[in-house]
Structure formats: C-alpha cells, structure tokens
Design an enzyme around this catalytic site. Structure first.
Site, short mmCIF file in Angstrom:
data_model
loop_
_atom_site.label_atom_id
_atom_site.label_comp_id
_atom_site.label_asym_id
_atom_site.label_seq_id
_atom_site.Cartn_x
_atom_site.Cartn_y
_atom_site.Cartn_z
N ASP A 82 26.21 -36.06 83.46
CA ASP A 82 25.36 -35.25 83.79
C ASP A 82 23.95 -35.14 82.82
O ASP A 82 22.75 -35.43 83.20
CB ASP A 82 25.93 -33.92 83.60
CG ASP A 82 27.10 -33.85 84.64
OD1 ASP A 82 27.55 -34.82 85.09
OD2 ASP A 82 27.65 -32.61 84.85
N GLU A 95 39.25 -31.85 78.41
CA GLU A 95 38.19 -32.63 78.87
C GLU A 95 37.46 -33.89 78.25
O GLU A 95 37.13 -34.95 78.84
CB GLU A 95 37.09 -31.70 79.47
CG GLU A 95 36.08 -32.20 80.57
CD GLU A 95 35.08 -31.34 80.98
OE1 GLU A 95 35.05 -30.10 80.25
OE2 GLU A 95 34.40 -31.49 82.18
#
Ligand code: 6A9
Length: 807
Positions: free
Chosen positions: A570, A767
């Site tokens: 991202d 994560e």
C-alpha cells in the site's frame, strides 16, 4: 474417517496401477470430493458458524455469555470474531475433509470453549456432521459460574425447518431438541441439539417456575432473509422484550437473577430461524448433530466421540508426514505451533455469497493517461458510479477472521501454497472459484466483499471495486506448485511424502484428470493474463529504443500520491509526483512470473504456438527488468519514471520493491546482479534484521514514517519468497551457493523464531512484525499469509551442523 472408506482405498489402488479411469469412475471421484467439502465452519467471521457451500441454505451458529450480573452481558455476548476480546482462539487441528477441534479462551466470561466439528460421509446429499460444544470454567471462575449458550439454525431459500414434538405450552424441552427440515439440495435432514451434560442453575426465584433452567428453551421465528445474519440484534431485541415483561412482574426489589432474565421465550414452531438456549452452572457439554436423511445411518453422540479420536490421530500422523518441522525446529512445541497455524489457515476457509459493488462507468478519468491523473481519478471515484453486481459466490480462505473475513486476491495465492501440500483437490477447487469471478475482459476484483454481512465490516469508501484495478497474480504461483507436484510424481512414484498425500490428490493421481482440469482452466488463465498485459501496460515511448521495441514495461493503475493499494504494498514509497510514464518493477516482475507459469502450462497442454508466444514475452521481460529497472549507481532494481527533463529516471527506495525480480524467481543463480541482491538482503543497515527482512531499508528517508505499514515492518509473505529463492540458489552449484546457504539458514531461523515467540507470548499470529523488537503488530489473529511459516519450518536444514543448537 472418509480416507479409510472403500471408495478412497479403491482409488488408491487404481492410482498405484496408473489405470485410466472410466468416466463413471471420474464422476464418482468428483462426487466424493465435492461431498466431503460440502459442509464446514464456512462462516469464519463467527467464533463457530457452520454452513454448506450452497448459496442459500441452512446456517448454524453459536453464541454464549456469562450471566452473573445484569450489565456485562451486552459486552460479553460472543458471536462474531472481534479483536482484543479473547486470549486466543482458533483451530488446534483442522482438516477440511474430516474436521477438527477449536479452543476459545474467553477471560471476560471466565470460560474456555471447545468446538469439535466432525464430518460423516454417506448418502446422496453431502453427508452428515456433528459438533461437540464444551465449556470449561477458567481458574478464576466462581465454582457456580453461570453461562448462557445459544445454538441457532436459520434457513434461506426454499425449504422448511421446524421443531419436532416440542410444545409452546410447556416450560421448555426436556432431553434433546430436534429440528426437522428439507431443501432441494440437502434433501430431508434432521438437526439434533442434545440434552448434553452439565448442571443448571436452581435460582430459587419464583420466576424459575415459569422457566426452570434445566430445560432447553427454543424460540422459532420467521424474519426477512436479509435480517438473518443479524441474529444477535434479533436476539437482543427479543431479550429486551422479555426483560420488559419480567422486571415489572417481580418488581425492582426482587428482580429475577440474570441467568433467568436473559432467557428467550419458549416458542417452538416452524420458521426460518430457531434459537436454542441452555443455561449452565459450571462445566457443560452438548452436541449438535446434522443427520442427512439419505445417509445410511443416523449419527449419535457415541459416533461423534469415536470419530473425534480417530480424526485427531489421523490428523497428527498426516501432519507429521507432510509438514514435519525440520532441524533446528525439532522440539515438540514447534509441531504444535505449526499445527495450530496451519489449522487456522485451513479452518478459516469460508464460503461467501452475495452481491458486490463495482464501478463500471469506464469514466475517461480512469484512463490515467494525463499528468495529474490521480486527481481526476479521485474525482471520478467520488461521483459514486458504482452499481450492485452479482450475486456471486466465492470459496476461499481469508487473511483474518476478526478483521478481514473475506477474500483478497493476492493474499489467496500465498494462502494456497501450504494448502496445496495438504489437499490439492481443495486447492484446485478454490482456484476455480476465484476464476469464476473473472469478468469477460479478464478482470478479477481485488477484494471480494460479497453480501450485506461482509459489507457491514467495510467502510463505505472501501466497498467499491474498479475493473481497471489489478492485484498481484499470485494464483499463478499455486498453479506452478501444482505442476511441480505433477512432475515430481511422474519421475518419482515412490516418493513417500507424495504417496501419503495421494488420497486427496485425485487430480494428481490421475493424469487425465489433471489434464482435464488444466485444459478447462487454461482459457481463463489466458484471458486474465492478457487483461494484465493490456490494462496495466506501461507507456515506454520515452525509454530507450531496445526496450521500447519489445514494449515490456508495466504500471499499476489506481495510484494516489501516497498509495498503490493495487500493488498490495500500500504505502511503499514510489515516484513523486505520480506520472503516467511511471514503470513499476514489482509489476514487471509479477508479469515475468505469470508469463513463465502460463508458458509452462501451455507446454504441458501441447499448445505449442502459445508456448512460443509466451517464451518471447518471457525473454523480453527478463531483459527489460535489467534494461529499464537496474540502477548501476544504487546497485539495485528500482521503479522508473519520467523526470522534469522528460527523461527516464530511476526512483530507488531500497526494500521489498528492489528485491522483486529476485523474489519472483527471475534472477538466475549465475546472474551478475545476484551478488548485489544478496548484499542488500544481508546488510543490517538496510533490510536484514534479527527478525526477518524489513519491508523498507533502515537507511531510506521514509523508513518508519507516516502510516509505517510497508515502510519497515516485517511481512511473512515477502520473507517466504525470499527464503524460498535463497533455498533454490543454495541447492544448486553456482558462484553464490555458499553465501545463499548461510543467508537461507539464518533467515529461516529468524522468521520462525519471530512468529513463534509472538504466538507463544500473545496466543496469536499477527499481520506483521516490528523490525526493531520482533513483536507482532497491527491485525491480531492474522492467520493468512503469516501461516507460511508452516512451510518455512518444513524446509530442509542446510546448516550442515552435526551437533545442532536445538531451539
Ligand atoms: C479496509 C477497514 C474494519 C492490507 O490482507 C489483506 C490486505 C493485503 O492484501 C494488503 O496487501 N491488507 C495489505 O496491504 C488488509 C487490507 C484491509 C482493508 C480493509 C477496511 C476495515 O475496518
């Protein structure tokens, strides 16, 4: 256990003889394969939710709470997975074909819950299943801990569901509760919620006479279908009605105890939702058994007990054969850790069905071909030109049950790398499911938010998908892994590991079946491939002639100054300001990986012309990666852009992006750039940390800045690719073999330790991991690509140590 049934045995024999199967046999195989996948905990957004892979059908789910005071219930009523409310939960063991066991540690409710789920094949409608729900009070619980537990079943679509025998005039059901139902796909069936074991509160309050808590309460209702998933809201509304009646009846001074107050009205009938409630004091246990009418026998609690044992031992044996952690991870605890991670990956597989939002306006701003394109595109997106499409279905695993319980395209390719080692047919089915989502042009949406329940988790501005936005084509890595297995079987039929896996490898064990699968998939893969080439093509006019002549340069569409969400990395730093002439080195690398994969399939299928065409692209891509993206000055691969003088300029932010040609297998062991790639990996001032490779170099000006998402933290998916490539180089003669061996050994150890230590400390996989401390961070219970450590542990030990430092 279905693996030991005569059908599976017969197939194993056929496999051994390598006899071609008749079409009736193939149909039989397909039915057995499909049947054994029909049911599962396919609602992974719930702590425990069961459904079949049928768009509208029977669903089931579990809810529970402690009922010792009036006020905490609102916050402790468990149903959907939420972050930071439990001390760890998930599948300790799970196999999609046979079942497994989940444990849930719930400190606020002072209880640990286990859910065991077991499948029973048989009959014409996908078999039966049983679930055993157990509650064990935690150490700090009062000796008479009171817990309310609700199981519910709902029915969507045509069919019927009704409570058998129970009467509304009674105060509840003594013994088992039986729901009888029927639908076209499931045929006749019965769901039994057994009386089970456990004590029930004797409150002594007069309200107890109305609702003695040793009875099971059943409330049936008929609600609009789109309200069914909001069962907790329905329940709360109903409970409120109950409380409003109870309290005035007994007065403020003598209210019924909470265990009594929070009970549903006993009203069994027919309907599309049935809530079944039990109230316990101390430990408890009961079963939910789904018996398919066409199955030869009805399942009993004894059957369930027996199968739980056999499934557990079967799982352990098979796990050890396929994923046994290799040195230095030989201690028992690594196997337990590995089992848990893998089980959560495979136990997180869900079946999703519903409509989704897509903007197909083809607004001219989406061409992104002018300077300032990102502002125009943002404006176009703001016009809300999305429509509802579908409904469609998706069978997939998910990155995280509490936070992202839905399909993500590039995540899925990573999820399936461990899964294909365990169950190739399952994997091929999931791949098929994803390609069924592809549109006529060859586009697959990056994030699959199907239906209102899935949308409820996503803020409005992130719901819409755009048919010009891509996401890395990682599913092609899985198809490559499938081809590797086919090749391995061809050359080594005595391979123990593969032999043990074969019962789940119908497509592998029969060459015809494998070819048939690939032949059906191939046109879809091609369409997807050419969609990428066309829509993500770079504009390379301004670059040097040689490169231009082959046109192999690529640009992610959908970028903003700060993000390229479509790339998957991202907020990784890119060229500033964005420019329509930009070229992205990660994307050309993905294109290279995809080209090699599809070329290999073309060869496999005898599509010679195609294979030649792909070979041409492969060569040009490999050359252009060096021509367009290698920086002699920075000694690394970089994105490219057009600078103020309208010239080709490289934008170098060292990190995962610089490694992409290497990560995707395009840097050969003899490449003259490989030394520099390894330097970058090994440098502690750049990517190397004791916990794994950092996403961005410590020396980069943007290291650890702004959102700090892909700007330093350690991600397992990229590290997995790195460690795999290092292994590959370490295993073949070449100028960097020795060094690769050392790096491989160290990186492998660091990665496993990082995920293991955080898991041990917090009970969760995370994560990403902090590059300074190694601690897990961001999304908790991220059981998606972080589970790749299962494969990393199973990789060979190349340290050559005779006396090992055992960890
Ligand atoms: C937005 C917020 C409750 C971000 O793992 C899925 C993806 C990856 O594909 C991607 O590479 N994750 C990574 O950079 C998580 C994305 C979640 C987006 C959800 C809505 C939900 O609020």
């Amino acid at each position: 256990d279905s693996r030991h049934s005569p059908l599976w045995k017969g197939l194993a024999c056929l496999w051994a003889l390598q006899l071609p199967l008749t079409s009736a046999q193939v149909a039989g195989i397909e039915k057995a394969t499909n049947d054994s996948l029909l049911w599962g905990p396919y609602r992974p957004n719930l702590y425990f939710g069961v459904r079949p892979r049928i768009p509208k059908s029977l669903m089931g789910g579990l809810m529970w709470t402690r009922v010792e005071d009036y006020s905490s219930v609102q916050n402790t009523f468990r149903h959907t997975c939420e972050q930071h409310e439990l001390d760890g939960y998930g599948w300790d063991e799970y196999d999609v074909r046979s079942g497994g066991r989940q444990t849930i540690h719930d400190p606020a409710n002072r209880i640990d819950i286990t859910t065991e789920f077991i499948k029973f094949p048989g009959g014409e409608h996908g078999g039966s299943w049983g679930a055993r729900i157990k509650g064990t009070p935690r150490e700090d619980a009062s000796p008479n801990l009171r817990t309310t537990v609700l199981w519910y079943n709902s029915l969507e679509g045509l069919g019927s569901l009704e409570v058998q025998g129970a009467k509304a005039e009674e105060t509840g059901v003594e013994g088992d509760v039986v729901l009888k139902g029927q639908t076209a796909e499931l045929g006749d069936f019965q769901v039994t919620i057994t009386e089970g074991k456990g004590d029930h509160p004797l409150t002594g309050h007069p309200s107890y006479d109305e609702k003695p808590l040793d009875r099971t309460l059943v409330h049936s209702g008929q609600v609009p279908e789109d309200a069914l998933w909001q069962v907790k809201n329905l329940l709360f509304a109903h409970l409120k009605g109950q409380i409003d009646q109870l309290i005035p009846k007994y007065g403020e001074d003598n209210p019924p105890p909470p265990a009594q107050v929070y009970t549903i009205q006993h009203q069994p009938s027919s309907g599309n939702i049935h809530l079944v409630q039990k109230v316990f004091e101390g430990p408890f246990e009961f079963d939910v058994i789904f018996s398919s009418g066409s199955a030869p026998t009805k399942i009993t609690s004894e059957d369930l007990t027996e199968q739980i044992d056999s499934v557990t031992s079967g799982f352990s044996t098979r796990f050890a054969d396929i994923f046994k952690p290799q040195a230095p991870f030989l201690k028992e605890r690594y196997e337990e850790f590995s089992k848990s991670l893998f089980s959560n990956l495979i136990g997180g597989i869900g079946y999703f069905y519903g409509d989704s939002r897509v903007d197909r306006s083809y607004d001219s701003a989406y061409e992104e071909d002018s300077e300032g394109f990102w502002e125009e595109a943002a404006e176009a997106r703001g016009k809300n030109q999305a429509q509802f499409e579908g409904p469609s279905e998706l069978y997939t695993s998910i990155p995280s049950r509490p936070f992202f319980p839905r399909g993500f395209l590039w995540d899925e390719g990573f999820h399936l790398l461990p899964v294909i080692d365990w169950d190739a047919d399952l994997t091929l089915d999931i791949i098929k499911s994803w390609f069924k989502l592809m549109d006529e042009d060859g586009w697959i949406g990056r994030e699959q938010i199907l239906g209102a329940e899935a949308r409820s988790k996503v803020p409005e501005e992130f719901q819409v998908q755009f048919p010009h936005y891509a996401n890395p084509p990682t599913l092609f890595m899985v198809i490559t892994s499938f081809l590797d297995k086919l090749d391995a079987l061809k050359t080594d039929t005595s391979n123990e590991k593969l032999l043990h896996e074969k019962s789940y490898f119908m497509q592998l064990s029969n060459r015809e079946a494998a070819l048939q699968y690939l032949r059906t998939l191939y046109p879809l893969l091609k369409r997807h491939y050419f969609w990428f080439r066309k829509t993500q093509a770079g504009d390379i006019k301004s670059y040097d002639r040689e490169a231009f002549s082959t046109k192999e340069g690529y640009r992610w569409r959908g970028r903003t100054p700060q993000h390229i969400l479509t790339s998957g990395l991202d907020d990784y730093p890119r060229a500033q300001p964005p420019h329509p002439g930009e070229l992205h080195v990660d994307l050309i690398s993905w294109m290279g990986m995809m080209t090699r994969a599809i070329k290999r399939i073309a060869v496999y299928l005898g599509e010679e012309d195609d294979a030649l065409e792909f070979a041409k692209y492969d060569e040009a891509i490999t050359r252009n990666i060096d021509d367009l993206h290698w920086s002699d000055r920075a000694k690394t691969y970089c994105d490219a852009t057009i600078d103020d003088y309208e010239e080709h300029a490289l934008v170098c932010h060292k990190g995962y992006i610089s490694l992409f040609p290497f990560l995707t297998g395009l840097v050969d062991k003899d490449s003259k750039r490989l030394g520099a790639v390894l330097d970058l990996i090994a440098d502690e001032e750049e990517l190397w940390s004791p916990y794994g490779l950092r996403s961005l170099s410590k020396n980069d000006e943007f290291y650890h800045t702004a959102e700090d998402y892909w700007r330093g933290p350690i991600w397992m998916n990229m590290n997995y690719l790195a460690v795999s490539q290092l292994l590959n180089i370490a295993q073949h003669k070449g100028p960097h073999q020795t060094r690769a061996k050392t790096l491989y050994t160290e990186l492998r150890k660091n990665l496993v330790n990082t995920v293991y230590e955080s898991w041990k400390e917090t009970g969760f996989a995370w994560e990403q991991y902090n590059p300074e401390t190694g601690k897990g961070q961001r999304t908790q219970h991220f059981t998606g690509w972080t589970s790749l450590v299962v494969k990393i542990m199973a990789m060979p030990d190349l340290s050559g140590a005779r006396v090992r430092d055992e960890l």
